[in-house]
Design a protein around this motif. Structure first.
Motif, short mmCIF file in Angstrom:
data_model
loop_
_atom_site.label_atom_id
_atom_site.label_comp_id
_atom_site.label_asym_id
_atom_site.label_seq_id
_atom_site.Cartn_x
_atom_site.Cartn_y
_atom_site.Cartn_z
N LYS A 118 0.86 -1.19 0.00
CA LYS A 118 0.00 0.00 0.00
C LYS A 118 0.89 1.23 0.00
O LYS A 118 2.01 1.19 0.53
N LEU A 119 0.34 2.30 -0.55
CA LEU A 119 1.15 3.52 -0.64
C LEU A 119 1.61 3.97 0.74
O LEU A 119 2.78 4.34 0.92
N ARG A 120 0.71 3.92 1.72
CA ARG A 120 1.08 4.37 3.06
C ARG A 120 2.19 3.50 3.65
O ARG A 120 3.15 3.99 4.24
N ARG A 125 5.46 4.29 2.05
CA ARG A 125 6.02 5.57 2.55
C ARG A 125 6.61 5.40 3.95
O ARG A 125 7.68 5.97 4.24
N ARG A 128 6.94 -0.37 -6.89
CA ARG A 128 7.53 0.92 -7.28
C ARG A 128 9.00 0.76 -7.65
O ARG A 128 9.48 1.35 -8.61
N ALA A 170 7.38 6.55 -4.66
CA ALA A 170 6.31 6.35 -3.65
C ALA A 170 5.79 7.69 -3.13
O ALA A 170 4.60 7.84 -2.89
N TRP A 171 6.69 8.65 -2.96
CA TRP A 171 6.26 9.94 -2.42
C TRP A 171 5.64 10.84 -3.48
O TRP A 171 4.94 11.80 -3.16
N GLU A 173 3.70 9.49 -5.89
CA GLU A 173 2.47 8.82 -6.30
C GLU A 173 1.27 9.44 -5.60
O GLU A 173 1.33 9.74 -4.40
N PRO A 189 -2.40 9.29 -3.93
CA PRO A 189 -3.10 8.19 -3.24
C PRO A 189 -4.51 7.94 -3.77
O PRO A 189 -5.41 7.63 -3.00
N GLU A 243 -6.03 4.06 -3.60
CA GLU A 243 -6.19 3.35 -2.33
C GLU A 243 -7.56 3.55 -1.71
O GLU A 243 -8.15 4.60 -1.83
#
Lengths: 157, 152
Positions: free
Chosen positions: B12-14, B17, B67, B144-145, B147, B149, B152
């Motif tokens: 997940k993106l979070r 990160r 990523r 990632a930073w 991208e 959100p 999600e």
């Protein structure tokens, strides 16, 4: 890169290619040579100081060339470049990044092997000198890649 | 021939990160601490070792994440926008690496004459290894930073 950025100098492609070979190899070899052939009391020999200065200035000449300047301008100047130029520049950065991280891993591998087999390793001061040389080259590497990808446009190239 | 990316892990993106912060904080602090206090014993030694392990595991998770796989994918696996984003991340990453290297080298100039801390050989190798590992993970971290959100 065809975009005109106001630069202190713009060498012919042939000169830029020659500098891009002489400067990095000369600098790294003079850094390693200076760390390997130490004089009295572990000091760097004057010959290697002179060589480092010469190749450092050669690097400087490469850095003031328009191609290097174009890779070093901040992102806010991106509108100066068209889409193709930006793509070429960023691709050069990508290859440069891979070369740098690859070189650092190769250095770490060398250190591991050298310690195990009793091969030569520089002292900390010598290692810092070599790292300075590599950092200079890393700074100019995207431009060097661009120089070698540039196609000669005029007859004299 | 077009290729598709089939990553072993899709964080997940979070999560990506958070892991990226762990890489950028735990790895340098763990290795730098170990180099500055090489004779540390007890809880301080355990703390530095734990930070190194956390940073390394976070980096491994990020390496196999989508990523980072995208950052290392061949051109044929990406569309034009993805290629541009990836190459731009590499540009930022290169700038950060070279900038960090120069700052470290500038520190070494007055460090010896002024008697500031200077790494021994083991410490320098450890720091270089940490630098290389962080450098490998950096393009994926930047992606990632950057991208959004939305998914999600």
């Amino acid at each position: 890169m065809a975009t005109i950025v106001r630069v202190p100098a713009r060498f012919s492609l042939r000169t830029a290619k020659m500098l891009s070979i002489v400067a990095p190899f000369g600098l790294v070899l003079s850094m390693i040579g200076g760390a390997y052939f130490l004089g009295d009391a572990g000091r760097v020999l004057p010959l290697f100081h002179a060589l480092r200065l010469i190749f450092g200035l050669t690097c400087l000449a490469l850095f003031i060339d328009g191609r290097t300047q174009a890779t070093n301008v901040p992102e806010r100047f991106d509108p100066l470049f068209d889409e193709r130029e930006r793509a070429e520049r960023d691709r050069a950065f990508r290859n440069s990044h891979k070369l740098i991280t690859g070189s650092i891993f190769a250095l770490c591998a060398w250190v591991t092997v050298a310690r195990g087999w009793g091969l030569w390793l520089p002292d900390v001061r010598g290692a810092v000198d070599i790292a300075i040389g590599l950092a200079f080259i890393a700074m100019g590497l995207p431009a060097i890649i661009l120089i070698w990808r540039e196609r000669p446009v005029s007859d004299d190239e | 021939m077009d290729m598709t990316i089939n990553p072993p892990l899709r964080l997940k993106l979070r999560t990506a990160r958070i892991l990226s912060l762990l890489v950028l904080v735990a790895l340098p602090v763990g290795y730098l601490g170990g180099a500055v206090w090489p004779d540390a014993i007890g809880s301080l030694d355990i703390l530095f070792s734990a930070l190194r392990l956390i940073g390394l595991f976070a980096a491994v998770f990020l390496f196999v994440d989508i990523r980072n796989q995208r950052a290392n994918a061949p051109d044929t696996a990406l569309d034009e926008r993805e290629r541009a984003e990836r190459d731009s991340a590499y540009r930022a990453s290169h700038t950060a690496l070279v900038g960090t290297l120069f700052m470290a080298l500038i520190y070494t100039i007055p460090a010896k004459p002024l008697g500031w801390w200077f790494p021994d050989r083991e410490g320098a190798i450890d720091l270089l290894s940490a630098f290389a590992i962080a450098g490998l993970a950096l393009p994926g971290i930047i992606l990632a930073w950057r991208e959004r959100p939305d998914g999600e």
